[in-house]
Write an enzyme that holds these catalytic residues in place. Structure first.
Site, PDB file in Angstrom:
ATOM      1  N   GLY A 249       3.010   9.803  -3.102  1.00 16.35           N
ATOM      2  CA  GLY A 249       3.227   8.721  -3.106  1.00 16.35           C
ATOM      3  C   GLY A 249       2.466   7.800  -2.548  1.00 16.35           C
ATOM      4  O   GLY A 249       1.531   7.852  -1.929  1.00 16.35           O
ATOM      5  N   PRO A 251       1.345   4.339   0.228  1.00 16.65           N
ATOM      6  CA  PRO A 251       1.493   4.423   1.577  1.00 16.65           C
ATOM      7  C   PRO A 251       2.679   3.933   2.185  1.00 16.65           C
ATOM      8  O   PRO A 251       3.440   3.181   1.424  1.00 16.65           O
ATOM      9  CB  PRO A 251       0.211   3.416   1.829  1.00 16.65           C
ATOM     10  CG  PRO A 251      -0.412   3.421   0.549  1.00 16.65           C
ATOM     11  CD  PRO A 251       0.516   3.617  -0.369  1.00 16.65           C
ATOM     12  N   GLY A 252       2.974   4.643   3.332  1.00 15.31           N
ATOM     13  CA  GLY A 252       4.391   4.200   4.133  1.00 15.31           C
ATOM     14  C   GLY A 252       5.638   4.797   3.700  1.00 15.31           C
ATOM     15  O   GLY A 252       6.665   4.276   4.066  1.00 15.31           O
ATOM     16  N   THR A 253       5.479   5.496   2.742  1.00 18.38           N
ATOM     17  CA  THR A 253       6.946   6.155   2.231  1.00 18.38           C
ATOM     18  C   THR A 253       7.542   7.302   2.861  1.00 18.38           C
ATOM     19  O   THR A 253       8.569   7.802   2.568  1.00 18.38           O
ATOM     20  CB  THR A 253       6.661   6.404   0.651  1.00 18.38           C
ATOM     21  OG1 THR A 253       5.586   7.118   0.418  1.00 18.38           O
ATOM     22  CG2 THR A 253       6.400   5.135  -0.342  1.00 18.38           C
ATOM     23  N   GLY A 254       6.565   7.658   3.743  1.00 20.97           N
ATOM     24  CA  GLY A 254       7.325   8.974   4.528  1.00 20.97           C
ATOM     25  C   GLY A 254       6.690  10.229   4.349  1.00 20.97           C
ATOM     26  O   GLY A 254       7.587  11.182   4.471  1.00 20.97           O
ATOM     27  N   LYS A 255       5.720  10.448   3.682  1.00 21.35           N
ATOM     28  CA  LYS A 255       5.112  11.815   3.528  1.00 21.35           C
ATOM     29  C   LYS A 255       4.886  12.514   4.706  1.00 21.35           C
ATOM     30  O   LYS A 255       5.212  13.870   4.856  1.00 21.35           O
ATOM     31  CB  LYS A 255       3.643  11.640   2.715  1.00 21.35           C
ATOM     32  CG  LYS A 255       3.906  10.826   1.166  1.00 21.35           C
ATOM     33  CD  LYS A 255       2.605  10.903   0.393  1.00 21.35           C
ATOM     34  CE  LYS A 255       1.721  10.060   1.059  1.00 21.35           C
ATOM     35  NZ  LYS A 255       2.100   8.470   1.064  1.00 21.35           N
ATOM     36  N   THR A 256       4.059  12.232   5.738  1.00 18.55           N
ATOM     37  CA  THR A 256       3.745  12.606   7.028  1.00 18.55           C
ATOM     38  C   THR A 256       5.029  12.992   7.718  1.00 18.55           C
ATOM     39  O   THR A 256       5.179  13.858   8.274  1.00 18.55           O
ATOM     40  CB  THR A 256       2.794  11.786   7.706  1.00 18.55           C
ATOM     41  OG1 THR A 256       1.649  11.543   6.981  1.00 18.55           O
ATOM     42  CG2 THR A 256       2.506  12.470   8.976  1.00 18.55           C
ATOM     43  N   GLU A 473       5.284 -26.068  -6.556  1.00 14.97           N
ATOM     44  CA  GLU A 473       6.450 -25.010  -6.152  1.00 14.97           C
ATOM     45  C   GLU A 473       7.531 -25.299  -6.825  1.00 14.97           C
ATOM     46  O   GLU A 473       8.486 -24.489  -7.185  1.00 14.97           O
ATOM     47  CB  GLU A 473       6.621 -24.985  -4.719  1.00 14.97           C
ATOM     48  CG  GLU A 473       5.378 -24.510  -3.736  1.00 14.97           C
ATOM     49  CD  GLU A 473       5.074 -23.144  -4.208  1.00 14.97           C
ATOM     50  OE1 GLU A 473       5.826 -22.370  -4.834  1.00 14.97           O
ATOM     51  OE2 GLU A 473       3.735 -22.777  -4.109  1.00 14.97           O
ATOM     52  N   ASP A 547      -1.661 -17.391  -9.321  1.00 17.32           N
ATOM     53  CA  ASP A 547      -0.584 -17.312 -10.473  1.00 17.32           C
ATOM     54  C   ASP A 547      -1.457 -16.763 -11.706  1.00 17.32           C
ATOM     55  O   ASP A 547      -0.915 -15.789 -12.515  1.00 17.32           O
ATOM     56  CB  ASP A 547      -0.029 -18.680 -10.732  1.00 17.32           C
ATOM     57  CG  ASP A 547       0.841 -19.095  -9.522  1.00 17.32           C
ATOM     58  OD1 ASP A 547       1.161 -18.324  -8.872  1.00 17.32           O
ATOM     59  OD2 ASP A 547       0.930 -20.437  -9.313  1.00 17.32           O
TER      60      ASP A 547
END
Length: 678
Positions: A249, A251-256, A473, A547
């Site tokens: 998955g 990075p930062g999704t909670g694998k560890t 903008e 853009d």
């Protein structure tokens, strides 16, 4: 307290039983070695017990030899000096020998010493000095070589001792750095595994309750825990317990975190190691550590082995051949593959691994029988983000009005680590503002800071540049409000953040699939800034670089990956596995490449033309929005609704959620400061 402390630090003080600490086994041996070395150097430097007086050859010749007071003359060959021994009855004639009690010579001598130029020259001088003395009383010189142990030590032993000491120190430090079971101070343990072992006494406080969201992934790893706790339930029907599971998955999704939760729930030994820990500067160390890791795991089975960032050693072999040289990473991977095949399925050892680059892993590592299961840990959806917020909000002091569901809707595309960062940043912002509780606006400011960067209020921008940014903008905001599938606008600002001179915030609907019409509307909205510049000022700027990059990638994906071009057809030239056997870079001909380029340009040009058409049809509304943005620097969805009317498309529920977002009040003092800075 001070006396006791000084007493403990003094090695010569008495212990509790009145014994001298010098006799205690706790006395540091280095003190003894140091005293011996000092004594050795002192004996050689001071030459205690052998301290002849310095004199000259003329004095010896004219006084001592002439008066026949000399008993012996000893020539030291290696030092080129002469030691003179006087007769005991003649010592009283030389009072200078008794000037100091410390320097008082022994009766045996030597009593005087003097240097010489060469041995042959001195022999001739001595023969000449004794020419008038009878042969019976004549003194024959003795020749000797004096051993200087201190010089020998400095010249021979000390260099070797220094080399050995440096060698021992370097490898001791390396062994200390190896950690794990290798132990400190032993270079021969460098090939031992560096895995951290968490067992029943380690008190791992993380369990499945602390893992929010990830329902499917959690269900898979929960079953792995059941394999270890109740293996008979699965093996009695003839089934085999899986050997390994791969967590894949972004990075930062909670694998560890999932792996730590498995360790906390399973209540079995848990070996944790990073993929980079296997590879060292020494050849063969990686394979040796793999062998040692599996050996320890078998001894402590049932257990779990977790290898984080396995792509460090699991990269596909043969992609970048090293001209026949020895590749330590490949050797380590080969040993890992062998070990995973080498243990029995019922041995109770399960391998967990995590990576965010599964596309580069070797096929042999991914096959069944090694990593039997691939558990995909994706970015959390709306409900999962709400659960993650609930976990991270527990330790915070919150305003009772804070709703985790509302925060989850403001953070589409955020990972679990991003959400943790939002909660922490909001607490810091609230503390900076000297608040007692964290309010909703603090969370929104934290999200803005994470997405757009730090707000730069004092950045110097000219009036013309500010006007260009405002119309740019406003072009994005106008088209996104008027097109059916464009994301609804939350707010627009021309206050610089990070590297961006202006920014617009949208609240996209979370879709599982995206249609061609939706992608075209998004492309048109993205090109609205460049189109507004051209229509308003009849010239374009570099402000649309980001853009254009986004639109180009999106158009290429539509044509070459998603099959959304009529001329190219339903063809995808994308290898989702990342392990194509083809050696060339593009799986299509040059003619097809030219066609892809043409189709991409057609899509972008059509979207750009459409953007200009929408802005021309709503020219007055676009101008009013830009002028309002120049005046207030920040505008919200209500301002667009006041200018263009209620939005005709989109989900009413989503529009209502956008209206619930609080609007930060800009004080007049802040606006004046910003105007002066501009």
């Amino acid at each position: 307290m001070t006396e006791n402390k000084d007493q403990n630090n003094n090695p010569f003080s008495k212990g509790k039983n009145g014994n001298n600490l010098l006799k205690s086994p706790k006395f540091n041996a280095y003190w003894i070695y140091g005293l011996i070395a000092v004594a050795f150097i002192a004996l050689n430097l001071l030459n205690i017990g052998q301290n002849p007086k310095e004199t000259s050859w003329q004095t010896v010749k004219n006084k001592m030899i002439k008066n026949q007071d000399v008993e012996r003359i000893v020539v030291v060959r290696n030092l080129l000096e002469v030691n003179v021994y006087l007769k005991s009855e003649s010592l009283d004639k030389y009072p200078d020998l008794f000037e100091s009690s410390f320097d008082s010579p022994s009766k045996s001598g030597p009593h005087y010493t003097f240097p010489i130029g060469s041995i042959e020259q001195f022999a001739n001088q001595l023969e000449s000095a004794q020419s008038n003395i009878s042969d019976l009383n004549r003194i024959e010189p003795e020749y000797t070589t004096q051993q200087n142990y201190f010089s020998d030590f400095l010249g021979w032993i000390l260099p070797f001792a220094l080399i050995i000491g440096i060698w021992f120190y370097v490898f001791r430090r390396m062994s200390k750095g190896s950690g794990g079971s290798g132990g400190a101070g032993n270079i021969f343990n460098v090939g031992k595994s560096k895995a951290k072992v968490f067992d029943k006494e380690s008190n791992i406080n993380i369990n499945f309750k602390d893992v929010a969201g990830l329902a499917e992934a959690k269900e898979e790893v929960e079953e792995i825990v059941e394999f270890l706790k109740h293996p008979q339930r699965y093996t009695k029907l003839g089934g085999k317990i899986p050997k390994g599971a791969l967590l894949v998955g972004p990075p930062g999704t909670g694998k560890t975190l999932l792996a730590k939760a498995v360790a906390g729930e399973a209540n079995v030994p848990f070996f944790s190691m990073s993929g980079s820990d296997f590879v060292e500067m020494f050849v063969g160390v990686g394979a040796s550590r793999v062998r040692d890791l599996f050996k320890q795991a078998k001894e402590k089975s049932p257990c779990i082995v977790f290898i984080d960032e396995i792509d460090a050693i699991g990269r596909a072999r043969g992609k970048n051949p090293n001209m026949g040289s020895n590749d330590e990473r490949e050797n380590t991977l080969n040993q890992l593959l062998t070990e995973m095949d080498g243990f029995d399925t019922n041995s109770g050892v399960i391998i967990l691994a995590a990576t965010n680059r599964a596309d580069i892993l070797d096929r042999a590592l991914m096959r069944a029988g090694r990593f039997d299961r691939q558990i995909h840990v994706e970015l959390p959806d709306l409900n999962e983000r709400r659960e993650i917020f609930e976990v991270h909000l527990r330790p915070l002091k919150l305003d009772p009005k804070i709703d985790p569901a509302f925060l989850a809707k403001q953070t589409p595309g955020f990972s679990g680590a991003d959400i943790a960062n939002v909660c922490n940043e909001s607490a810091l912002i609230a503390a900076r503002r000297k608040k007692d509780l964290i309010e909703k606006q603090d969370f929104l400011d934290a999200i803005d800071r994470i997405v757009g960067g730090l707000e730069k209020k004092n950045k110097i921008i000219s009036v013309d540049e500010k006007k260009t940014i405002a119309f740019h903008e406003a072009g994005h905001a106008t088209i996104s409000w008027l097109l059916e599938y464009a994301h609804p606008l939350v707010k627009v600002t021309i206050v610089p953040r990070g590297k961006a001179l202006g920014a617009a915030w949208y609240l996209p609907e979370e879709r599982s699939i995206t249609t061609k019409e939706q992608m075209l509307d998004e492309m048109c909205s993205t090109l609205g800034g460049r189109a507004a510049e051209e229509l308003t000022f009849e010239k374009i700027s570099t402000g649309a670089q980001n853009d254009l990059e986004k639109v180009t990638k999106q158009a290429i994906a539509m044509v070459s990956i998603f099959g959304m071009s009529d001329k190219i057809g339903n063809v995808s030239y994308y290898d989702s596995t990342g392990q194509s056997d083809y050696s060339f870079s593009k799986p299509y001909s040059e003619k097809t490449a030219e066609l892809i380029d043409k189709e991409v340009k057609i899509l972008i040009d059509a979207s750009y033309k459409r953007a200009k058409q929408v802005l021309l049809e709503n020219k007055e509304g676009h101008r009013k929005l830009a002028e309002l943005l120049l005046e207030r620097e920040v505008i919200f969805s209500e301002d667009l609704e006041a200018i263009f009317g209620k939005r005709k498309f989109g989900s009413p529920k989503l529009e209502e959620e956008i209206k619930q977002i609080p609007k930060k009040e800009e004080s007049k003092e802040e606006n004046d400061t910003e105007s002066k800075a501009v």
